[in-house]
Design a protein around this motif. Sequence first.
Motif, PDB file in Angstrom:
ATOM      1  N   ASN A 168      12.206  -2.495  -2.077  1.00  0.00           N
ATOM      2  CA  ASN A 168      12.111  -1.537  -2.578  1.00  0.00           C
ATOM      3  C   ASN A 168      11.449  -0.764  -1.062  1.00  0.00           C
ATOM      4  N   ASP A 169      11.809   0.653  -2.328  1.00  0.00           N
ATOM      5  CA  ASP A 169      11.380   2.052  -0.818  1.00  0.00           C
ATOM      6  C   ASP A 169       9.985   1.751  -0.301  1.00  0.00           C
ATOM      7  N   GLN A 170       9.329   1.218  -1.349  1.00  0.00           N
ATOM      8  CA  GLN A 170       7.550   1.125  -0.964  1.00  0.00           C
ATOM      9  C   GLN A 170       7.670   1.106  -0.180  1.00  0.00           C
ATOM     10  N   ASP A 171       8.259  -0.526   0.508  1.00  0.00           N
ATOM     11  CA  ASP A 171       8.649  -1.603   1.333  1.00  0.00           C
ATOM     12  C   ASP A 171       9.160  -1.209   2.284  1.00  0.00           C
ATOM     13  N   GLN A 190       1.544   4.758   6.085  1.00  0.00           N
ATOM     14  CA  GLN A 190       0.820   5.496   6.600  1.00  0.00           C
ATOM     15  C   GLN A 190      -0.459   5.980   6.107  1.00  0.00           C
ATOM     16  N   PRO A 191      -1.065   4.699   6.501  1.00  0.00           N
ATOM     17  CA  PRO A 191      -2.528   4.718   5.696  1.00  0.00           C
ATOM     18  C   PRO A 191      -3.108   5.676   6.416  1.00  0.00           C
ATOM     19  N   VAL A 219     -12.366   2.827   5.494  1.00  0.00           N
ATOM     20  CA  VAL A 219     -11.047   2.438   3.944  1.00  0.00           C
ATOM     21  C   VAL A 219     -10.483   2.658   4.464  1.00  0.00           C
ATOM     22  N   ALA A 220      -9.123   2.156   4.021  1.00  0.00           N
ATOM     23  CA  ALA A 220      -7.876   2.478   4.332  1.00  0.00           C
ATOM     24  C   ALA A 220      -7.179   3.213   3.244  1.00  0.00           C
ATOM     25  N   GLU A 221      -6.657   4.218   2.756  1.00  0.00           N
ATOM     26  CA  GLU A 221      -6.119   4.340   1.284  1.00  0.00           C
ATOM     27  C   GLU A 221      -4.471   5.559   1.662  1.00  0.00           C
ATOM     28  N   LYS A 243      -0.067  -3.635   9.762  1.00  0.00           N
ATOM     29  CA  LYS A 243      -0.547  -3.095  10.440  1.00  0.00           C
ATOM     30  C   LYS A 243      -1.683  -2.069   9.881  1.00  0.00           C
ATOM     31  N   ILE A 244      -1.930  -2.427   8.238  1.00  0.00           N
ATOM     32  CA  ILE A 244      -3.589  -1.577   8.242  1.00  0.00           C
ATOM     33  C   ILE A 244      -4.675  -2.062   8.630  1.00  0.00           C
ATOM     34  N   ALA A 245      -4.663  -3.360   8.677  1.00  0.00           N
ATOM     35  CA  ALA A 245      -6.261  -4.527   9.741  1.00  0.00           C
ATOM     36  C   ALA A 245      -6.383  -4.021  11.018  1.00  0.00           C
ATOM     37  N   ARG A 246      -5.077  -3.626  11.511  1.00  0.00           N
ATOM     38  CA  ARG A 246      -5.857  -2.893  12.714  1.00  0.00           C
ATOM     39  C   ARG A 246      -5.211  -1.430  13.095  1.00  0.00           C
TER      40      ARG A 246
END
Length: 177
Positions: free
Chosen positions: A3-6, A11-12, A59-61, A94-97
């Motif tokens: 889907n488009d989200q994937d 960009q968190p 936090v990542a949002e 790459k959010i954990a990174r």
Amino acid sequence: MKNDQDRKKIQPIIRRYDFNEENYERFYDIADQSFRYGAPWTYKQYKETLGREDLVFFVAEVDGQLVGYIGGKLLLDEAEIYTIVVSKRFQKKKIARALLKRFKEECRIKGVEAIFLEVRKSNKKARSFYRKNQFDVISSRTDYYTEPGEDALVMKCRMRKKEENGKEADISDRDKL
């Protein structure tokens, strides 16, 4: 078909957690859904931990929704990461990174020389992630984890600071461990 989200690059927004937010239910839900054996802490433990102002959480949002977090304690020249998790839907983006990078930045600002963490011995994915981010195994702890019981590997990341000539210097002492 994705889907488009994937397909779009995520960009968190990485920000410091405000301990007055009382967002522990979402923290618990992300951990419970993302860790192989469910949340490592009880709901009550999340509530108590997230109320402690002596800890540091980021936090990542994405689109205003909490999708991941990292937390731990900085004490003098050492830090310990207590938890890092990203919701399943946002893993491998790459959010954990980005979270770990922000935690390390805070450690540099505070003069931390080494960061420690524990990881399940069987968690090859996490171990690989930490190795790619300059953590080395330095010891193990027998039967550290429960439900199910398992040994933990203790990992350490040596922080570096720039010398006057601009080169990085290792400010830790491997032999002290």
